[in-house]
Design a protein around this motif. Structure first.
Motif, PDB file in Angstrom:
ATOM      1  N   TYR A 108      -2.810   2.824  -1.332  1.00 39.61           N
ATOM      2  CA  TYR A 108      -1.819   3.050  -0.408  1.00 39.61           C
ATOM      3  C   TYR A 108      -2.505   2.704   0.875  1.00 39.61           C
ATOM      4  O   TYR A 108      -3.585   3.244   1.345  1.00 39.61           O
ATOM      5  CB  TYR A 108      -1.173   4.466  -0.358  1.00 39.61           C
ATOM      6  CG  TYR A 108      -0.484   4.779  -1.450  1.00 39.61           C
ATOM      7  CD1 TYR A 108       0.834   4.166  -1.870  1.00 39.61           C
ATOM      8  CD2 TYR A 108      -1.123   5.765  -2.478  1.00 39.61           C
ATOM      9  CE1 TYR A 108       1.274   4.577  -3.160  1.00 39.61           C
ATOM     10  CE2 TYR A 108      -0.396   5.764  -3.763  1.00 39.61           C
ATOM     11  CZ  TYR A 108       0.642   5.310  -4.255  1.00 39.61           C
ATOM     12  OH  TYR A 108       1.536   5.742  -5.032  1.00 39.61           O
ATOM     13  N   ASN A 109      -1.720   1.771   1.739  1.00 40.76           N
ATOM     14  CA  ASN A 109      -2.353   1.102   2.928  1.00 40.76           C
ATOM     15  C   ASN A 109      -1.217   0.501   3.806  1.00 40.76           C
ATOM     16  O   ASN A 109       0.074   0.719   3.361  1.00 40.76           O
ATOM     17  CB  ASN A 109      -3.727   0.323   2.981  1.00 40.76           C
ATOM     18  CG  ASN A 109      -3.124  -0.757   1.849  1.00 40.76           C
ATOM     19  OD1 ASN A 109      -1.956  -1.354   2.112  1.00 40.76           O
ATOM     20  ND2 ASN A 109      -3.903  -0.977   0.827  1.00 40.76           N
ATOM     21  N   GLU A 110      -1.333   0.011   4.987  1.00 36.53           N
ATOM     22  CA  GLU A 110      -0.409  -0.446   5.562  1.00 36.53           C
ATOM     23  C   GLU A 110       0.362  -1.726   4.884  1.00 36.53           C
ATOM     24  O   GLU A 110       1.487  -1.939   5.302  1.00 36.53           O
ATOM     25  CB  GLU A 110      -0.750  -0.903   7.128  1.00 36.53           C
ATOM     26  CG  GLU A 110      -1.640  -2.223   7.045  1.00 36.53           C
ATOM     27  CD  GLU A 110      -2.149  -2.360   8.471  1.00 36.53           C
ATOM     28  OE1 GLU A 110      -1.381  -2.689   9.230  1.00 36.53           O
ATOM     29  OE2 GLU A 110      -3.600  -2.265   8.435  1.00 36.53           O
ATOM     30  N   ASN A 111      -0.349  -2.211   3.994  1.00 37.14           N
ATOM     31  CA  ASN A 111       0.305  -3.351   3.242  1.00 37.14           C
ATOM     32  C   ASN A 111       1.211  -2.716   1.986  1.00 37.14           C
ATOM     33  O   ASN A 111       1.749  -3.448   1.291  1.00 37.14           O
ATOM     34  CB  ASN A 111      -0.546  -4.249   2.780  1.00 37.14           C
ATOM     35  CG  ASN A 111      -1.261  -4.907   4.002  1.00 37.14           C
ATOM     36  OD1 ASN A 111      -0.597  -5.291   4.927  1.00 37.14           O
ATOM     37  ND2 ASN A 111      -2.437  -5.139   4.116  1.00 37.14           N
ATOM     38  N   ASN A 112       0.810  -1.525   1.731  1.00 35.42           N
ATOM     39  CA  ASN A 112       1.544  -0.995   0.429  1.00 35.42           C
ATOM     40  C   ASN A 112       1.739   0.688   0.876  1.00 35.42           C
ATOM     41  O   ASN A 112       0.867   1.487   0.455  1.00 35.42           O
ATOM     42  CB  ASN A 112       0.628  -0.844  -1.034  1.00 35.42           C
ATOM     43  CG  ASN A 112       1.524  -0.301  -2.024  1.00 35.42           C
ATOM     44  OD1 ASN A 112       2.428  -0.418  -2.038  1.00 35.42           O
ATOM     45  ND2 ASN A 112       0.865   0.390  -2.937  1.00 35.42           N
ATOM     46  N   LEU A 113       2.897   0.869   1.830  1.00 33.54           N
ATOM     47  CA  LEU A 113       2.894   2.189   1.943  1.00 33.54           C
ATOM     48  C   LEU A 113       3.313   3.235   1.188  1.00 33.54           C
ATOM     49  O   LEU A 113       4.092   2.928   0.181  1.00 33.54           O
ATOM     50  CB  LEU A 113       4.011   2.079   3.221  1.00 33.54           C
ATOM     51  CG  LEU A 113       3.796   1.585   4.448  1.00 33.54           C
ATOM     52  CD1 LEU A 113       5.060   1.406   5.374  1.00 33.54           C
ATOM     53  CD2 LEU A 113       2.519   2.128   5.190  1.00 33.54           C
ATOM     54  N   PRO A 114       2.728   4.462   1.231  1.00 33.59           N
ATOM     55  CA  PRO A 114       3.058   5.565   0.440  1.00 33.59           C
ATOM     56  C   PRO A 114       4.715   6.054   0.770  1.00 33.59           C
ATOM     57  O   PRO A 114       5.003   5.377   1.666  1.00 33.59           O
ATOM     58  CB  PRO A 114       2.087   6.547   0.296  1.00 33.59           C
ATOM     59  CG  PRO A 114       1.721   6.231   1.911  1.00 33.59           C
ATOM     60  CD  PRO A 114       1.896   4.875   2.220  1.00 33.59           C
TER      61      PRO A 114
END
Length: 191
Positions: A108-114
């Motif tokens: 999870y990160n800014e390119n794959n938001l939780p």
């Protein structure tokens, strides 16, 4: 409450000692470790005083004060030697009325938001680059790396207290990202 956030120790006894010394000096009540505690990983050079067994001992001595999440370098064997949970992909913290989604950053990160809501805070390590940014609908924080910083940054950690998130180096200097966690987030430049 005062929380200290740190990430990417990567088995460095030298930087683990520095991190724990600063934790005591800061008088924080909890240490939140954002993954990659013991192994240096195949993409990184060995960090200073690479000694995972020493890091295990130091962290186990603090087990009642640590919250930790799994980094991309953690494995089941790490959980076998550490006396606090390290295999969760994330933890949710409610600090000063704000929801922190704490994770390592490789999933999870800014390119794959939780699954975060408007105004939540996503905090992760993994990139080894410190960051405090207001994004559309959420705040993105990264305390940098304790032992293998990138992009010319020094080794850093972060403190969250009274709504203020401050990234510091081990000499106690505030790095250029200080974030007032209120609506909206205000970023100062402090050198």
């Amino acid at each position: 409450m005062k929380y200290m956030f740190a990430s990417d120790v990567h088995g460095s006894a030298y930087y683990c000692r520095k991190m724990l010394d600063v934790y005591k000096e800061e008088k924080a009540e909890r240490l939140v470790l954002l993954g990659d505690l013991l192994y240096h990983g195949p993409r990184n050079d060995l960090p200073r005083e690479y000694a995972p067994k020493q890091v295990i001992s130091m962290l186990n001595d603090m087990k009642k004060e640590i919250y930790a999440v799994r980094g991309n370098c953690e494995a089941e064997v790490d959980q076998m030697v550490l006396q606090f949970p390290v295999m969760a992909d994330y933890c949710i913290l409610n600090l000063d009325g704000r929801t922190f989604y704490a994770t390592h950053g490789h999933i999870y990160n800014e390119n794959n938001l939780p699954p975060i809501q408007e105004g939540d805070i996503l905090i992760h390590g993994h990139t080894h680059v410190l960051k405090a940014e207001q994004k559309e609908g959420y705040v993105l924080l990264n305390p940098g790396s304790v032992s293998i910083p990138k992009e010319g940054n020094p080794p850093t950690y972060a403190i969250f207290e009274d709504g203020v998130f401050t990234i510091k180096d081990f000499e106690g200097r505030s790095e250029e990202h200080t974030s007032e966690l209120q609506s909206p987030v205000h970023l100062d430049s402090r050198h």
